[in-house]
Design a protein around this motif. Structure first.
Motif, PDB file in Angstrom:
ATOM      1  N   LYS A  19      -3.856 -22.460 -23.717  1.00  0.00           N
ATOM      2  CA  LYS A  19      -3.278 -22.382 -25.068  1.00  0.00           C
ATOM      3  C   LYS A  19      -4.335 -22.508 -26.150  1.00  0.00           C
ATOM      4  O   LYS A  19      -4.142 -23.189 -27.179  1.00  0.00           O
ATOM      5  N   GLY A  20      -5.473 -21.875 -25.898  1.00  0.00           N
ATOM      6  CA  GLY A  20      -6.532 -21.865 -26.893  1.00  0.00           C
ATOM      7  C   GLY A  20      -7.464 -23.051 -26.845  1.00  0.00           C
ATOM      8  O   GLY A  20      -8.481 -23.077 -27.547  1.00  0.00           O
ATOM      9  N   ARG A  21      -7.158 -24.035 -26.033  1.00  0.00           N
ATOM     10  CA  ARG A  21      -8.035 -25.200 -25.935  1.00  0.00           C
ATOM     11  C   ARG A  21      -9.231 -24.895 -25.041  1.00  0.00           C
ATOM     12  O   ARG A  21      -9.113 -24.198 -24.043  1.00  0.00           O
ATOM     13  N   VAL A  22     -10.375 -25.450 -25.391  1.00  0.00           N
ATOM     14  CA  VAL A  22     -11.540 -25.390 -24.524  1.00  0.00           C
ATOM     15  C   VAL A  22     -11.489 -26.608 -23.613  1.00  0.00           C
ATOM     16  O   VAL A  22     -11.395 -27.745 -24.081  1.00  0.00           O
TER      17      VAL A  22
ATOM     18  N   ASP B 265      -2.036 -22.475 -18.579  1.00  0.00           N
ATOM     19  CA  ASP B 265      -2.453 -21.806 -19.810  1.00  0.00           C
ATOM     20  C   ASP B 265      -3.180 -22.816 -20.686  1.00  0.00           C
ATOM     21  O   ASP B 265      -2.619 -23.861 -21.037  1.00  0.00           O
TER      22      ASP B 265
ATOM     23  N   ASP C 129     -12.342 -18.355 -20.029  1.00  0.00           N
ATOM     24  CA  ASP C 129     -12.608 -17.504 -21.179  1.00  0.00           C
ATOM     25  C   ASP C 129     -14.118 -17.286 -21.256  1.00  0.00           C
ATOM     26  O   ASP C 129     -14.889 -17.849 -20.463  1.00  0.00           O
TER      27      ASP C 129
END
Length: 261
Positions: A239-242, A237, A137
């Protein structure tokens, strides 16, 4: 299929001596060592029949036993985590169909990363080794490029073919992306330092010497590629975790900030 997770850990890290015993502040204000956090991450993954810390250092072994871990001792001659896992498998006469190497500097590893690797090996008899890759990201990519600008070694990137078999791994940020033409999504994949092996692949690794690419990059997995052994890259994935590994002292604050968030 019996699956065992090994957590290789050494005290004498060149970049960060004593790294496995570094304390990180948890969201509740308590502190846990890096090796304990990695052990807890391993135990949260489904499908593992046993988890061991493997080390050559009695300080790490004592700390691991104190929080309830089983320990397999290895020699000081292991040059990297995969060599340590290979020796541990031999020393303990481990009987397993899949051996997972969850390195002790990756406490933010989500359990589904490990589970995805186990499934990838189970579902394809031609896969002798697998490792997860995570599409970067913007925040992670910025961390990577910032580290390189400042002469620090940050995360590792992976490039792979249409069959998801690895072409190369590097501590440089690959592939090159023109800053003026940043595509979405980013075509840069963060290599996550977790591996799943079939026992014969892990045993073979222990018989090979380090090649020039491994020596230049300091990346143990390149030994497989240099010896013609494929590595399956399993896209996972976040799943939004850094996701961030602890490679440098500066990473402690980064990881603690992620834990708080």
């Amino acid at each position: 299929m019996k699956t065992v997770i090994l957590i290789p850990a050494r005290y004498a890290s060149t970049r960060y001596p004593g790294k496995p015993l570094v304390k990180l502040t948890q969201p509740d204000g308590s502190q846990k060592s890096l090796i304990q956090m990695s052990y807890e991450a391993a135990n949260s993954a489904k499908g593992a029949d046993a988890v061991y810390v493997t080390t050559d250092d009695e300080r790490i072994a004592d700390a691991a036993r104190a929080f309830g871990a089983d320990v397999i001792m290895t020699s000081e001659d292991c040059a990297n985590g995969t060599e340590r896992c290979s020796e541990a498998m031999k020393n303990a006469n481990l009987e397993a169909d899949i051996i997972v190497n969850l390195q002790g500097d990756a406490p933010l590893t989500p359990p589904w990363f490990v589970e995805a690797l186990i499934e990838a090996v189970k579902n394809d008899p031609n896969v002798g080794m697998a490792t997860p890759v995570l599409r970067c990201d913007a925040q992670t990519y910025a961390h990577f490029t910032e580290d390189r600008r400042n002469g620090r070694v940050g995360g590792t990137t992976a490039v792979f073919n249409a069959q998801n078999d690895a072409l190369y791994f590097s501590k440089e940020v690959l592939p090159y992306v023109d800053p003026g033409k940043m595509p979405e999504p980013l075509p840069v994949f963060h290599h996550v330092g977790v591996y799943a092996y079939r026992p014969d692949a892990l045993a073979a690794y222990g018989t090979w010497s380090a090649g020039p690419l491994e020596s230049l990059e300091g990346l143990e997995q390149l030994r497989f590629l240099e010896n013609g052994h494929p590595i399956r890259c399993v896209e996972v994935d976040g799943k939004g975790r850094v996701f961030w590994e602890l490679n440098n002292p500066e990473d402690v604050a980064r990881i603690e900030s992620v834990l708080k968030a």
